[in-house]
Design a protein around this motif. Structure first.
Motif, PDB file in Angstrom:
ATOM      1  N   GLN A  60      11.526 -37.190  -8.178  1.00 45.56           N
ATOM      2  CA  GLN A  60      12.932 -37.444  -8.845  1.00 45.56           C
ATOM      3  C   GLN A  60      14.007 -36.423  -8.055  1.00 45.56           C
ATOM      4  O   GLN A  60      13.872 -35.659  -7.274  1.00 45.56           O
ATOM      5  CB  GLN A  60      12.677 -36.650 -10.311  1.00 45.56           C
ATOM      6  N   VAL A  61      15.136 -37.023  -8.189  1.00 44.90           N
ATOM      7  CA  VAL A  61      16.492 -36.300  -7.635  1.00 44.90           C
ATOM      8  C   VAL A  61      17.727 -36.445  -8.433  1.00 44.90           C
ATOM      9  O   VAL A  61      17.836 -37.353  -9.286  1.00 44.90           O
ATOM     10  CB  VAL A  61      16.710 -37.184  -6.170  1.00 44.90           C
ATOM     11  N   GLN A  62      18.453 -35.232  -8.296  1.00 44.23           N
ATOM     12  CA  GLN A  62      19.530 -35.105  -9.069  1.00 44.23           C
ATOM     13  C   GLN A  62      20.795 -35.149  -8.158  1.00 44.23           C
ATOM     14  O   GLN A  62      20.549 -34.481  -6.988  1.00 44.23           O
ATOM     15  CB  GLN A  62      19.458 -33.961  -9.840  1.00 44.23           C
ATOM     16  N   LEU A  63      21.884 -35.911  -8.470  1.00 41.98           N
ATOM     17  CA  LEU A  63      22.981 -35.787  -7.705  1.00 41.98           C
ATOM     18  C   LEU A  63      24.177 -35.311  -8.329  1.00 41.98           C
ATOM     19  O   LEU A  63      24.623 -35.639  -9.164  1.00 41.98           O
ATOM     20  CB  LEU A  63      23.162 -37.581  -7.363  1.00 41.98           C
ATOM     21  N   VAL A  64      24.933 -34.574  -7.528  1.00 44.18           N
ATOM     22  CA  VAL A  64      26.118 -34.104  -7.759  1.00 44.18           C
ATOM     23  C   VAL A  64      27.348 -34.097  -6.690  1.00 44.18           C
ATOM     24  O   VAL A  64      27.333 -33.936  -5.809  1.00 44.18           O
ATOM     25  CB  VAL A  64      26.187 -32.611  -8.141  1.00 44.18           C
TER      26      VAL A  64
ATOM     27  N   GLY B 117      16.101 -31.519  -4.993  1.00 47.62           N
ATOM     28  CA  GLY B 117      14.542 -32.101  -4.599  1.00 47.62           C
ATOM     29  C   GLY B 117      14.260 -31.966  -3.158  1.00 47.62           C
ATOM     30  O   GLY B 117      15.184 -31.653  -2.436  1.00 47.62           O
ATOM     31  N   ARG B 118      13.071 -31.673  -2.790  1.00 47.08           N
ATOM     32  CA  ARG B 118      12.458 -31.491  -1.722  1.00 47.08           C
ATOM     33  C   ARG B 118      12.190 -32.736  -0.737  1.00 47.08           C
ATOM     34  O   ARG B 118      11.996 -32.530   0.471  1.00 47.08           O
ATOM     35  CB  ARG B 118      11.117 -30.865  -1.707  1.00 47.08           C
TER      36      ARG B 118
ATOM     37  N   THR C 177      22.563 -33.401   1.483  1.00 48.69           N
ATOM     38  CA  THR C 177      24.005 -33.971   1.247  1.00 48.69           C
ATOM     39  C   THR C 177      24.320 -35.418   1.911  1.00 48.69           C
ATOM     40  O   THR C 177      23.796 -35.562   3.058  1.00 48.69           O
ATOM     41  CB  THR C 177      24.721 -32.775   1.702  1.00 48.69           C
ATOM     42  N   LEU C 178      24.952 -35.989   1.188  1.00 48.40           N
ATOM     43  CA  LEU C 178      25.434 -37.282   1.586  1.00 48.40           C
ATOM     44  C   LEU C 178      26.884 -37.159   1.519  1.00 48.40           C
ATOM     45  O   LEU C 178      27.709 -36.380   0.657  1.00 48.40           O
ATOM     46  CB  LEU C 178      25.191 -38.327   0.341  1.00 48.40           C
ATOM     47  N   TYR C 179      27.630 -37.901   2.281  1.00 50.79           N
ATOM     48  CA  TYR C 179      28.996 -37.758   2.726  1.00 50.79           C
ATOM     49  C   TYR C 179      29.662 -39.215   2.849  1.00 50.79           C
ATOM     50  O   TYR C 179      29.162 -40.216   3.186  1.00 50.79           O
ATOM     51  CB  TYR C 179      29.560 -37.001   3.905  1.00 50.79           C
TER      52      TYR C 179
END
Length: 124
Positions: free
Chosen positions: A1-5, A26-27, A78-80
């Motif tokens: 699972q992953v949380q995104l901000v 998340g790893r 991180t996504l940009y």
């Protein structure tokens, strides 16, 4: 699972630039394909850009091609989204999204994880 901000939204004049970031928990961040979507007032959510597990695998909506650049830093989870030459029609809430697997999609329904969104307003 992953949380995104998401972060980095704001008010900018037409022709200006903004860089959005999406920090993920998340790893196993590198095992997710990622995307940016946006939703303008009174409109449906639309695809903006997506990236596979590798930085070299990308796709863009025609409306942003040549102006926006999606990238990811797997070491920083991180996504940009670098947005240049912004137009008033780019005004929207921008969302980052993640889907399990290496391959991106332009379909919002195929993403299982979403951030809360960050607002971008481009004034004319």
């Amino acid at each position: 699972q992953v949380q995104l901000v998401e972060s980095g939204g704001g008010l900018v004049q037409a022709g200006g630039s903004l860089r959005l970031s999406c920090a993920a928990s998340g790893r196993t961040f590198s095992s997710y394909a990622l995307g940016w979507f946006r939703q303008a007032p009174g409109k449906e959510r639309e695809f903006v850009a997506a990236i596979g597990w590798s930085d070299t695998i990308q796709t863009y909506a025609d409306s942003v091609k040549g102006r926006f650049t999606i990238s990811r830093d797997n070491a920083k989870n991180t996504l940009y989204l670098q947005m240049n030459s912004l137009k008033p029609e780019d005004t929207a809430v921008y969302y980052c999204a993640a889907r399990s697997g290496s391959y991106y999609s332009t379909l919002a329904a195929l993403y299982g994880y979403w951030g809360q969104g960050t607002r971008v307003t481009v004034s004319s």
